[in-house]
Motif scaffolding. Structure first.
Motif, PDB file in Angstrom:
ATOM      1  N   GLU A   1      18.333   6.068 -32.960  1.00  0.00           N
ATOM      2  CA  GLU A   1      18.943   6.895 -33.997  1.00  0.00           C
ATOM      3  C   GLU A   1      20.442   7.079 -33.757  1.00  0.00           C
ATOM      4  OE1 GLU A   1      15.849  10.153 -35.466  1.00  0.00           O
ATOM      5  OE2 GLU A   1      15.698   9.789 -33.303  1.00  0.00           O
ATOM      6  N   ASP A   2      20.831   7.206 -32.488  1.00  0.00           N
ATOM      7  CA  ASP A   2      22.254   7.318 -32.166  1.00  0.00           C
ATOM      8  C   ASP A   2      23.003   6.049 -32.543  1.00  0.00           C
ATOM      9  OD1 ASP A   2      23.686   9.571 -31.104  1.00  0.00           O
ATOM     10  OD2 ASP A   2      22.206   9.655 -29.520  1.00  0.00           O
ATOM     11  N   MET A   3      22.397   4.895 -32.241  1.00  0.00           N
ATOM     12  CA  MET A   3      23.065   3.632 -32.523  1.00  0.00           C
ATOM     13  C   MET A   3      23.155   3.356 -34.018  1.00  0.00           C
ATOM     14  SD  MET A   3      21.656   1.132 -29.485  1.00  0.00           S
ATOM     15  CE  MET A   3      22.762  -0.208 -29.959  1.00  0.00           C
ATOM     16  N   MET A   4      22.203   3.853 -34.775  1.00  0.00           N
ATOM     17  CA  MET A   4      22.209   3.646 -36.225  1.00  0.00           C
ATOM     18  C   MET A   4      23.184   4.571 -36.942  1.00  0.00           C
ATOM     19  SD  MET A   4      20.014   1.252 -37.236  1.00  0.00           S
ATOM     20  CE  MET A   4      19.438   1.673 -38.890  1.00  0.00           C
ATOM     21  N   PHE A   5      23.486   5.693 -36.340  1.00  0.00           N
ATOM     22  CA  PHE A   5      24.223   6.759 -37.027  1.00  0.00           C
ATOM     23  C   PHE A   5      25.574   6.278 -37.564  1.00  0.00           C
ATOM     24  CE2 PHE A   5      27.179  10.322 -37.153  1.00  0.00           C
ATOM     25  CZ  PHE A   5      26.478  11.244 -37.916  1.00  0.00           C
TER      26      PHE A   5
ATOM     27  N   ASP B   1      19.787  -4.281 -32.573  1.00  0.00           N
ATOM     28  CA  ASP B   1      18.978  -5.200 -31.758  1.00  0.00           C
ATOM     29  C   ASP B   1      19.860  -6.212 -31.023  1.00  0.00           C
ATOM     30  OD1 ASP B   1      16.357  -4.256 -32.066  1.00  0.00           O
ATOM     31  OD2 ASP B   1      16.171  -5.192 -34.028  1.00  0.00           O
ATOM     32  N   GLU B   2      20.900  -6.691 -31.684  1.00  0.00           N
ATOM     33  CA  GLU B   2      21.793  -7.656 -31.029  1.00  0.00           C
ATOM     34  C   GLU B   2      22.484  -7.028 -29.821  1.00  0.00           C
ATOM     35  OE1 GLU B   2      24.376  -8.941 -34.137  1.00  0.00           O
ATOM     36  OE2 GLU B   2      23.010 -10.522 -34.837  1.00  0.00           O
ATOM     37  N   VAL B   3      22.954  -5.780 -29.975  1.00  0.00           N
ATOM     38  CA  VAL B   3      23.631  -5.107 -28.866  1.00  0.00           C
ATOM     39  C   VAL B   3      22.664  -4.823 -27.727  1.00  0.00           C
ATOM     40  CG1 VAL B   3      24.787  -2.969 -28.169  1.00  0.00           C
ATOM     41  CG2 VAL B   3      25.452  -4.110 -30.288  1.00  0.00           C
ATOM     42  N   LEU B   4      21.482  -4.328 -28.057  1.00  0.00           N
ATOM     43  CA  LEU B   4      20.502  -4.021 -27.013  1.00  0.00           C
ATOM     44  C   LEU B   4      20.070  -5.282 -26.279  1.00  0.00           C
ATOM     45  CD1 LEU B   4      18.309  -1.356 -28.857  1.00  0.00           C
ATOM     46  CD2 LEU B   4      19.938  -0.963 -27.004  1.00  0.00           C
TER      47      LEU B   4
ATOM     48  N   LEU C   1      15.195   0.708 -23.901  1.00  0.00           N
ATOM     49  CA  LEU C   1      15.679   2.062 -24.192  1.00  0.00           C
ATOM     50  C   LEU C   1      15.641   2.405 -25.682  1.00  0.00           C
ATOM     51  CD1 LEU C   1      18.868   2.487 -21.945  1.00  0.00           C
ATOM     52  CD2 LEU C   1      16.599   3.459 -21.573  1.00  0.00           C
ATOM     53  N   LYS C   2      15.372   1.432 -26.522  1.00  0.00           N
ATOM     54  CA  LYS C   2      15.574   1.588 -27.961  1.00  0.00           C
ATOM     55  C   LYS C   2      14.950   2.856 -28.528  1.00  0.00           C
ATOM     56  CE  LYS C   2      15.056  -0.901 -32.349  1.00  0.00           C
ATOM     57  NZ  LYS C   2      14.663  -2.197 -32.974  1.00  0.00           N
ATOM     58  N   HIS C   3      13.710   3.121 -28.206  1.00  0.00           N
ATOM     59  CA  HIS C   3      13.024   4.277 -28.792  1.00  0.00           C
ATOM     60  C   HIS C   3      12.814   5.398 -27.778  1.00  0.00           C
ATOM     61  CE1 HIS C   3      12.496   2.232 -32.578  1.00  0.00           C
ATOM     62  NE2 HIS C   3      11.976   1.196 -31.958  1.00  0.00           N
TER      63      HIS C   3
ATOM     64  N   HIS D   1      17.012  12.750 -23.902  1.00  0.00           N
ATOM     65  CA  HIS D   1      16.885  13.740 -22.826  1.00  0.00           C
ATOM     66  C   HIS D   1      15.915  13.292 -21.741  1.00  0.00           C
ATOM     67  CE1 HIS D   1      13.421  14.826 -25.354  1.00  0.00           C
ATOM     68  NE2 HIS D   1      12.902  15.389 -24.272  1.00  0.00           N
ATOM     69  N   LYS D   2      15.309  12.105 -21.929  1.00  0.00           N
ATOM     70  CA  LYS D   2      14.345  11.622 -20.944  1.00  0.00           C
ATOM     71  C   LYS D   2      14.821  10.380 -20.193  1.00  0.00           C
ATOM     72  CE  LYS D   2      10.117  13.529 -22.934  1.00  0.00           C
ATOM     73  NZ  LYS D   2       8.737  13.244 -23.382  1.00  0.00           N
ATOM     74  N   ILE D   3      16.078   9.973 -20.404  1.00  0.00           N
ATOM     75  CA  ILE D   3      16.582   8.808 -19.681  1.00  0.00           C
ATOM     76  C   ILE D   3      17.580   9.267 -18.624  1.00  0.00           C
ATOM     77  CG2 ILE D   3      16.182   7.246 -21.614  1.00  0.00           C
ATOM     78  CD1 ILE D   3      19.101   7.354 -22.322  1.00  0.00           C
ATOM     79  N   SER D   4      17.808   8.409 -17.633  1.00  0.00           N
ATOM     80  CA  SER D   4      18.668   8.771 -16.506  1.00  0.00           C
ATOM     81  C   SER D   4      20.136   8.797 -16.926  1.00  0.00           C
ATOM     82  CB  SER D   4      18.481   7.779 -15.364  1.00  0.00           C
ATOM     83  OG  SER D   4      19.041   6.515 -15.706  1.00  0.00           O
ATOM     84  N   GLY D   5      20.969   9.354 -16.045  1.00  0.00           N
ATOM     85  CA  GLY D   5      22.401   9.408 -16.321  1.00  0.00           C
ATOM     86  C   GLY D   5      23.003   8.028 -16.506  1.00  0.00           C
ATOM     87  N   GLY D   6      22.599   7.078 -15.667  1.00  0.00           N
ATOM     88  CA  GLY D   6      23.115   5.720 -15.782  1.00  0.00           C
ATOM     89  C   GLY D   6      22.666   5.049 -17.063  1.00  0.00           C
ATOM     90  N   GLU D   7      21.393   5.261 -17.429  1.00  0.00           N
ATOM     91  CA  GLU D   7      20.882   4.694 -18.672  1.00  0.00           C
ATOM     92  C   GLU D   7      21.599   5.310 -19.879  1.00  0.00           C
ATOM     93  OE1 GLU D   7      16.256   3.594 -17.525  1.00  0.00           O
ATOM     94  OE2 GLU D   7      16.774   5.665 -18.061  1.00  0.00           O
ATOM     95  N   LYS D   8      21.866   6.604 -19.793  1.00  0.00           N
ATOM     96  CA  LYS D   8      22.555   7.273 -20.903  1.00  0.00           C
ATOM     97  C   LYS D   8      23.982   6.758 -21.055  1.00  0.00           C
ATOM     98  CE  LYS D   8      21.299  11.428 -21.696  1.00  0.00           C
ATOM     99  NZ  LYS D   8      21.094  12.894 -21.660  1.00  0.00           N
ATOM    100  N   ARG D   9      24.650   6.466 -19.937  1.00  0.00           N
ATOM    101  CA  ARG D   9      26.002   5.910 -20.004  1.00  0.00           C
ATOM    102  C   ARG D   9      25.974   4.530 -20.662  1.00  0.00           C
ATOM    103  NH1 ARG D   9      30.104   7.516 -16.662  1.00  0.00           N
ATOM    104  NH2 ARG D   9      28.921   9.456 -16.733  1.00  0.00           N
TER     105      ARG D   9
END
Length: 238
Positions: A95-99, A116-119, A127-129, A133-141
């Motif tokens: 949802e963040d990537m689509m916004f 999808d191309e970026v991911l 990480l797509k779905h 608030h449930k992913i790590s700091g590194g994953e969030k970055r």
């Protein structure tokens, strides 16, 4: 692509943060903005994004940064914030990537294709779905970087992209930044990261450019760095 022409900025109480600054950043360059706390690095980012305005002229692809042009300018610039929690505000990574693409009137089909191309490119399909608030700091970055890439900006601005990351995630972020083809402007106190990701460095002190040149030259200059309240990158310290 990006040009500052005699730019100055001071706060209402009269403290001048940027003092008659001029520089040009060409298409595809990777430039590190370095300096001690309060040198003016973050203010340069704010000026470029039109979050604050000062004297002089700032151009992005020959479009002047002004209140009437902010929409056009910001379509060309992607900004990765230091704190990913301030950037990732939707429930899931998808949802963040689509916004942003949807708000720039990209069709849903094309926006989903971008996501999808970026991911795929970053190896982050898993990480797509996921809920932010449930992913790590590194994953969030990494997700924050992916969110900006989905906008397809011509230049990416990054504020302390490796701060508070463990060594593994720091390396993942560095490798990702290095592979990006866009123009990059990175502010950081992590000079080893700047050395790994930037070809050019602009050293700032008290709102003025003290040095502007090859990263390998400036970041090896102990006298220059210490004279501006900084230390050599760890790799060059004996």
């Amino acid at each position: 692509m990006i040009r500052f022409q005699n730019v100055s900025f001071e706060y209402e109480h009269g403290t001048r943060v940027i003092d008659n600054m001029s520089f040009t950043i060409g298409d595809g360059e990777a430039v590190g903005l370095i300096g001690a706390n309060g040198a003016g690095k973050s203010t340069i980012m704010k000026l470029l994004l039109g979050l604050v305005s000062g004297e002089g002229k700032i151009l992005v692809d020959d479009i002047e940064v002004s209140s009437s042009n902010l929409g056009k300018v910001r379509e060309k610039l992607g900004f990765v914030l230091q704190n990913s929690d301030n950037q990732m505000f939707m429930p899931t990574v998808y949802e963040d990537m689509m916004f942003a693409p949807l708000n720039y009137m990209v069709s849903r089909e094309d926006a989903e294709k971008r996501v999808d191309e970026v991911l795929d490119r970053l190896g982050l399909q898993y990480l797509k779905h996921k809920y932010n608030h449930k992913i790590s700091g590194g994953e969030k970055r990494m997700a924050a970087i992916a969110t900006i890439l989905a906008m397809e900006p011509e230049a990416i601005l990054m504020d302390e992209p490796t701060s508070a990351l463990d060594p593994y995630n720091r390396r993942v972020v560095i490798n990702t930044i290095r592979d990006l083809s866009q123009t990059k402007i990175i502010t950081s106190h992590d000079l080893d990261m700047i050395m790994d990701t930037c070809d050019r460095v602009i050293l700032i002190n008290e709102g003025k450019i003290v040095a502007d040149g090859k990263a390998g030259t400036i970041l090896r200059d102990k006298e220059l760095l210490e004279g501006n309240h900084m230390e050599l990158p760890l790799r060059f310290q004996k």
